[in-house]
Design an enzyme around this catalytic site. Structure first.
Site, PDB file in Angstrom:
ATOM      1  N   ARG A   1      -8.894   4.405 -15.285  1.00  0.00           N
ATOM      2  CA  ARG A   1      -8.565   5.206 -14.103  1.00  0.00           C
ATOM      3  C   ARG A   1      -7.565   6.296 -14.504  1.00  0.00           C
ATOM      4  O   ARG A   1      -6.506   5.990 -15.071  1.00  0.00           O
ATOM      5  CB  ARG A   1      -7.972   4.289 -13.024  1.00  0.00           C
ATOM      6  CG  ARG A   1      -7.478   5.000 -11.798  1.00  0.00           C
ATOM      7  CD  ARG A   1      -7.056   3.982 -10.727  1.00  0.00           C
ATOM      8  NE  ARG A   1      -6.423   4.653  -9.624  1.00  0.00           N
ATOM      9  CZ  ARG A   1      -5.111   4.736  -9.438  1.00  0.00           C
ATOM     10  NH1 ARG A   1      -4.272   4.165 -10.292  1.00  0.00           N
ATOM     11  NH2 ARG A   1      -4.626   5.379  -8.404  1.00  0.00           N
TER      12      ARG A   1
ATOM     13  N   HIS B   1      -2.939  12.826  -7.757  1.00  0.00           N
ATOM     14  CA  HIS B   1      -1.838  11.903  -8.046  1.00  0.00           C
ATOM     15  C   HIS B   1      -0.569  12.757  -8.091  1.00  0.00           C
ATOM     16  O   HIS B   1       0.120  12.836  -9.092  1.00  0.00           O
ATOM     17  CB  HIS B   1      -2.098  11.161  -9.358  1.00  0.00           C
ATOM     18  CG  HIS B   1      -1.293   9.913  -9.547  1.00  0.00           C
ATOM     19  ND1 HIS B   1      -1.851   8.686  -9.786  1.00  0.00           N
ATOM     20  CD2 HIS B   1       0.045   9.695  -9.554  1.00  0.00           C
ATOM     21  CE1 HIS B   1      -0.911   7.764  -9.937  1.00  0.00           C
ATOM     22  NE2 HIS B   1       0.260   8.373  -9.796  1.00  0.00           N
TER      23      HIS B   1
ATOM     24  N   GLU C   1      -1.698   6.857  -3.444  1.00  0.00           N
ATOM     25  CA  GLU C   1      -0.432   6.548  -2.789  1.00  0.00           C
ATOM     26  C   GLU C   1       0.105   7.681  -1.919  1.00  0.00           C
ATOM     27  O   GLU C   1       1.176   8.245  -2.209  1.00  0.00           O
ATOM     28  CB  GLU C   1       0.613   6.143  -3.837  1.00  0.00           C
ATOM     29  CG  GLU C   1       0.176   4.969  -4.694  1.00  0.00           C
ATOM     30  CD  GLU C   1       1.259   4.518  -5.683  1.00  0.00           C
ATOM     31  OE1 GLU C   1       2.339   5.115  -5.699  1.00  0.00           O
ATOM     32  OE2 GLU C   1       1.005   3.565  -6.431  1.00  0.00           O
TER      33      GLU C   1
ATOM     34  N   ASN D   1      -2.727  -0.569  -4.699  1.00  0.00           N
ATOM     35  CA  ASN D   1      -1.678  -0.669  -5.717  1.00  0.00           C
ATOM     36  C   ASN D   1      -0.592  -1.597  -5.195  1.00  0.00           C
ATOM     37  O   ASN D   1      -0.061  -1.376  -4.106  1.00  0.00           O
ATOM     38  CB  ASN D   1      -1.048   0.703  -6.005  1.00  0.00           C
ATOM     39  CG  ASN D   1      -2.037   1.675  -6.632  1.00  0.00           C
ATOM     40  OD1 ASN D   1      -3.165   1.300  -6.948  1.00  0.00           O
ATOM     41  ND2 ASN D   1      -1.613   2.904  -6.817  1.00  0.00           N
TER      42      ASN D   1
ATOM     43  N   TYR E   1       2.969  -3.830  -6.324  1.00  0.00           N
ATOM     44  CA  TYR E   1       4.004  -4.132  -7.321  1.00  0.00           C
ATOM     45  C   TYR E   1       4.954  -5.237  -6.875  1.00  0.00           C
ATOM     46  O   TYR E   1       5.297  -6.108  -7.642  1.00  0.00           O
ATOM     47  CB  TYR E   1       4.804  -2.866  -7.659  1.00  0.00           C
ATOM     48  CG  TYR E   1       4.001  -1.884  -8.476  1.00  0.00           C
ATOM     49  CD1 TYR E   1       3.999  -1.955  -9.862  1.00  0.00           C
ATOM     50  CD2 TYR E   1       3.201  -0.914  -7.870  1.00  0.00           C
ATOM     51  CE1 TYR E   1       3.249  -1.078 -10.634  1.00  0.00           C
ATOM     52  CE2 TYR E   1       2.442  -0.033  -8.630  1.00  0.00           C
ATOM     53  CZ  TYR E   1       2.467  -0.126 -10.009  1.00  0.00           C
ATOM     54  OH  TYR E   1       1.715   0.727 -10.764  1.00  0.00           O
TER      55      TYR E   1
ATOM     56  N   GLU F   1      -3.651  -0.582  -9.311  1.00  0.00           N
ATOM     57  CA  GLU F   1      -2.410  -0.579 -10.098  1.00  0.00           C
ATOM     58  C   GLU F   1      -1.662  -1.872  -9.853  1.00  0.00           C
ATOM     59  O   GLU F   1      -1.525  -2.318  -8.715  1.00  0.00           O
ATOM     60  CB  GLU F   1      -1.468   0.566  -9.706  1.00  0.00           C
ATOM     61  CG  GLU F   1      -1.877   1.916 -10.193  1.00  0.00           C
ATOM     62  CD  GLU F   1      -0.857   3.000  -9.829  1.00  0.00           C
ATOM     63  OE1 GLU F   1       0.344   2.678  -9.676  1.00  0.00           O
ATOM     64  OE2 GLU F   1      -1.277   4.156  -9.699  1.00  0.00           O
TER      65      GLU F   1
HETATM   66  O1  IFM Z   1       4.184   5.316 -12.150  1.00  0.00           O
HETATM   67  C1  IFM Z   1       3.825   5.005 -10.844  1.00  0.00           C
HETATM   68  C2  IFM Z   1       2.481   5.592 -10.500  1.00  0.00           C
HETATM   69  O2  IFM Z   1       2.451   6.963 -10.678  1.00  0.00           O
HETATM   70  C3  IFM Z   1       2.142   5.309  -9.056  1.00  0.00           C
HETATM   71  N1  IFM Z   1       2.286   3.921  -8.744  1.00  0.00           N
HETATM   72  C4  IFM Z   1       3.490   3.257  -9.155  1.00  0.00           C
HETATM   73  C5  IFM Z   1       3.768   3.520 -10.621  1.00  0.00           C
HETATM   74  C6  IFM Z   1       5.066   2.809 -11.045  1.00  0.00           C
HETATM   75  O3  IFM Z   1       6.151   3.295 -10.320  1.00  0.00           O
END
Ligand code: IFM
Length: 460
Positions: free
Chosen positions: A76, A120, A165, A294, A296, A365
């Site tokens: 990606r 992005h 995002e 995405n 985290y 992500e």
């Molecule tokens: O690096 C970023 C990415 O550009 C978008 N999602 C989160 C990642 C980590 O912060």
């Protein structure tokens, strides 16, 4: 023993143009908001910028070989809009398109499926100077740009994501000002969030209208699980506001066809939402072939009195809440709490709130920054990253076991890269980039581990 996933489950790695490409003045590329922002004194850590980054523009063959050797079936990446239209409008810059033709050919020759993201965060500065995402014109220009890229590359790219995002683009870029363009405007950020969604929808329509094969169209959203920092009702209310701004602003219209129910209560003194047109809700809820998610970490919300007395500047972190860091969870180098269950929770929630009609989900992500230091032999052992990924894959398996339709996992990121306002000091890569030694790529132990995990999927 490695975790096993269903046959056909896709394995990939993700990157983004401004974070890795460099070559910002080459082949007719125009300036983006990130070029301007990162060169603004004080905007990024140590004044770092993406002028050279990982020099992927020149080393993409080496990087594709890393993806191939990893055994990842999917890669990606994002297209830099200002390489295609230096001023964000008009005919395509052929040299810009040619770079992505070379990249996608290299991927296909390596047996790797390209997953293309159109935006992005590197908006052409020319458009920002004319209002950027505050204006509907930018959404219309985005659809033109999408059609140009799709026309040039849909003979070789099946997977098309419009935005990455939009939460970050709108609220970190225009409310808190941590990201480009560095604005602090409540109303502007809400208008931007809306026009990003309009741009997404117009782009999907434009690409579908000229579809030539089996292309799949989707969007990538980053969600967080908004958790109250304590049982205090004020913290609970703060978590609801966090959920509104981070999740519902985008998921409700795009997936549910509604505006978020809390929005008037929270934002009525900032905006009358006059930037919305009558048919926008229907427009924004375009049928999607996939949802990129995405994930985290969870975010803990704590009540804090609004810092800015002027309501026009109140959004994001300034809606009577701050993100609180919990003491009981391990943290990454970003300070983000590690709790893999967030992945299961968000997937459950997507199914609960947006089914039927929720498209197949791909985790586009997931990954972590840690303090990676090569040893005397040059090798890099990053066991914390392996544990992080493995934990999140376990959480993903839990969701699969409940029948939630998730079809792939992309690790962020292939390479250490320019981590936006944090510069190069936050490393998310499976591959270490030695910024002091000719940008040498050194696969970390997580790279080898991920390769074995992918390999193990094919074994009985
Ligand atoms: O690096 C970023 C990415 O550009 C978008 N999602 C989160 C990642 C980590 O912060």
């Amino acid at each position: 023993m490695f975790r096993k996933f269903p046959d056909g489950f896709k394995w990939g790695v993700s990157t983004a143009s401004y974070q890795i490409e460099g070559a910002v003045h080459e082949d007719g590329r125009g300036p983006s908001i990130w070029d301007v922002f990162s060169h603004t004194p004080g905007a990024t850590a140590r004044g770092e910028h993406g002028d050279v980054a990982c020099d992927h523009y020149h080393r993409f063959r080496e990087d594709v070989a890393l993806v191939r050797d990893l055994g990842a079936g999917s890669y990606r990446f994002s297209v830099a809009w200002p390489r295609i239209q230096p001023e964000g409008h008009g005919p395509a810059n052929q040299k810009g398109l040619d770079f992505y033709r070379r990249l996608t050919d290299e991927l296909l020759n390596a047996g790797v499926e390209p997953w293309l993201t159109l935006y992005h965060w590197d908006l052409p500065q020319y458009l920002e100077d004319r209002g950027g995402w505050r204006t509907r014109e930018t959404a219309e220009r985005f659809a033109d740009y999408a059609a140009l890229v799709h026309d040039a590359l849909s003979d070789r790219v099946t997977w098309w994501s419009t935005l990455n995002e939009p939460y970050c683009a709108a609220f970190l870029g225009m409310a808190t000002g941590e990201h480009a363009p560095g604005a602090r405007e409540g109303h502007g950020a809400l208008a931007a969030a809306h026009h990003l969604m309009v741009g997404h929808a117009l782009a999907v329509q434009a690409m579908r209208a000229q579809r030539r094969g089996e292309e799949k169209f989707g969007i990538t959203l980053n969600m967080t699980e908004a958790r109250p920092a304590s049982a205090d009702p004020a913290d609970r209310a703060a978590a609801e506001r966090l959920d509104l701004i981070h999740n519902q602003v985008f998921t409700d219209p795009i997936l549910g066809g509604t505006w978020p129910s809390l929005e008037h209560e929270v934002w009525s003194d900032i905006t009358d939402f006059g930037f919305r047109k009558a048919d926008d809700l229907g427009l924004i809820q375009q049928p999607l072939d996939f949802l990129g998610l995405n994930v985290y970490c969870p975010t803990y919300a704590k009540f804090a009195p609004t810092a800015d007395p002027d309501p026009r500047f109140r959004t994001a972190s300034d809606i009577d809440m701050v993100s609180a860091a919990p003491g009981h969870l391990p943290r990454t180098a970003m300070g983000w709490p590690v709790d893999p269950s967030v992945l299961t929770q968000l997937l459950r929630r997507l199914r609960k709130d947006y089914s039927p009609g929720l498209p197949p989900v791909y985790i586009t992500e997931n990954g972590a920054a840690f303090r990676d230091v090569p040893d005397a032999t040059g090798a890099l052992s990053d066991l914390e990253r392996i544990a992080y990924i493995d934990g999140h894959l376990g959480a993903l398996q839990n969701a699969l076991a409940e029948g939630i339709d998730v079809r792939g996992y992309f690790c962020w990121s292939l390479l250490d890269n320019f981590e936006w306002a944090y510069g190069y000091a936050r490393r998310f890569g499976l591959v270490y980039v030695d910024y002091d030694n000719d940008l040498r790529r050194i696969p970390k132990s997580s790279y080898h581990w991920y390769r074995e995990l992918i390999q193990a999927q094919g074994e009985s």
